[in-house]
Design an enzyme around this catalytic site. Structure first.
Site, PDB file in Angstrom:
ATOM      1  N   ASP A 229      88.665  23.305 -10.768  1.00 13.29           N
ATOM      2  CA  ASP A 229      87.531  23.333 -11.689  1.00 13.29           C
ATOM      3  C   ASP A 229      86.264  23.553 -10.885  1.00 13.29           C
ATOM      4  O   ASP A 229      86.171  23.126  -9.721  1.00 13.29           O
ATOM      5  CB  ASP A 229      87.415  22.009 -12.458  1.00 13.29           C
TER       6      ASP A 229
ATOM      7  N   TYR B 169      82.549  35.058 -27.142  1.00 13.57           N
ATOM      8  CA  TYR B 169      83.734  34.209 -27.076  1.00 13.57           C
ATOM      9  C   TYR B 169      84.897  34.868 -27.817  1.00 13.57           C
ATOM     10  O   TYR B 169      86.021  34.932 -27.300  1.00 13.57           O
ATOM     11  CB  TYR B 169      83.421  32.847 -27.678  1.00 13.57           C
TER      12      TYR B 169
ATOM     13  N   ASN C 205      93.183  27.870 -18.054  1.00 14.58           N
ATOM     14  CA  ASN C 205      92.509  27.177 -19.140  1.00 14.58           C
ATOM     15  C   ASN C 205      90.992  27.192 -19.032  1.00 14.58           C
ATOM     16  O   ASN C 205      90.302  26.938 -20.020  1.00 14.58           O
ATOM     17  CB  ASN C 205      93.005  25.731 -19.190  1.00 14.58           C
TER      18      ASN C 205
ATOM     19  N   THR D 235      86.767  18.198 -27.773  1.00 13.81           N
ATOM     20  CA  THR D 235      86.552  18.283 -26.331  1.00 13.81           C
ATOM     21  C   THR D 235      85.051  18.346 -26.053  1.00 13.81           C
ATOM     22  O   THR D 235      84.248  18.580 -26.968  1.00 13.81           O
ATOM     23  CB  THR D 235      87.197  19.559 -25.765  1.00 13.81           C
TER      24      THR D 235
END
Length: 253
Positions: free
Chosen positions: A38, A155, A92, A190
């Site tokens: 990350d 997106y 991801n 999230t």
């Protein structure tokens, strides 16, 4: 431990929070050794530490910008160098900008494409040669990769690209024993979903209520998406490749 991934080595990008963290934890619970990658280094360390608290030595945190070729190569090399191989890749990492074309800067468009699309290409480019025993790649698409959505042009475009890139990768690498699928969540509780409310200037309670407007009457949880990813990553889906699995509480239905 059900050990669906016993003896496997997995990479999870975007593993510092949300779906990535939930999936890294589940992979480890199921027997995998996990590289948590990350751009949020402390967040990746926190996920790895949570795994190590239960299974010492089963996780490695790597701070990486997955839009960078050098960083993607380094993540794969960290997996093979530390754990001796690579069997599962969960692409991801992702970002969202809630704007129309009229309000979207070119630089923002490029950044969304770099993080959401370029990263999948780069990670696969370096991961596939390392999957010498075959493997499974799971890419995070979106319901908005299969249909349009409002105020989310970049997106939607990026996730549609991920879904079709997944199909192309599946065709190219099936004979090498590598399966490639996409998981396509609907609204999931999230940090990114909460950031969407902030970007749109909406009250979180009202925004969450809109997210729950689907047949099952609620947003998803990261753990629910993680279980779908586990299915695609493991042997239970051994004859599944090129698929776009929708996990959205019936939203697209």
């Amino acid at each position: 431990m059900n050990a669906q991934l016993e003896g496997k080595v997995a990479i999870v990008t975007g593993g510092a929070s949300g779906i990535g963290r939930a999936t890294a934890l589940l992979f480890a619970q199921e027997g995998a050794r996990v590289v948590v990658a990350d751009i949020d280094g402390p967040g990746a360390e926190a996920t790895a530490a949570q795994i190590d608290a239960v299974r010492p030595g089963a996780a490695l945190a790597v701070r990486a910008d997955v839009s960078s070729p050098d960083d993607c190569r380094r993540v794969v090399e960290s997996a093979t160098g530390t754990f001796g191989g690579l069997h599962v890749l969960f692409n991801n990492a992702g970002i969202i900008r809630r704007t129309t074309a009229l309000d979207l800067d070119v630089e923002e468009w490029d950044r969304v494409m770099a993080v959401n699309v370029r990263s999948v290409f780069l990670m696969c480019k370096y991961a596939v040669p390392a999957m010498t025993e075959g493997g499974s790649i799971v890419n995070t698409g979106s319901g908005w990769g299969l249909k349009g959505g409002g105020n989310a042009l970049s997106y939607c475009a990026s996730k549609a690209a991920v879904v079709n890139m997944t199909r192309a990768l599946a065709i190219d690498h099936a004979r090498a024993g590598i399966r490639v699928n996409s998981v396509n969540p609907g609204d999931t509780d999230t940090p990114m979903l909460r950031d969407e409310a902030r970007q749109l200037g909406e009250d979180w309670t009202a925004f969450a209520s809109d997210a729950a407007d689907r047949p099952m009457g609620r947003a998803g949880t990261p753990e629910e998406i993680a279980r779908a990813v586990l299915f695609l990553a493991g042997d239970a889906s051994s004859y599944v490749t090129g698929s776009a699995l929708v996990v959205d509480g019936g939203g697209l239905a």
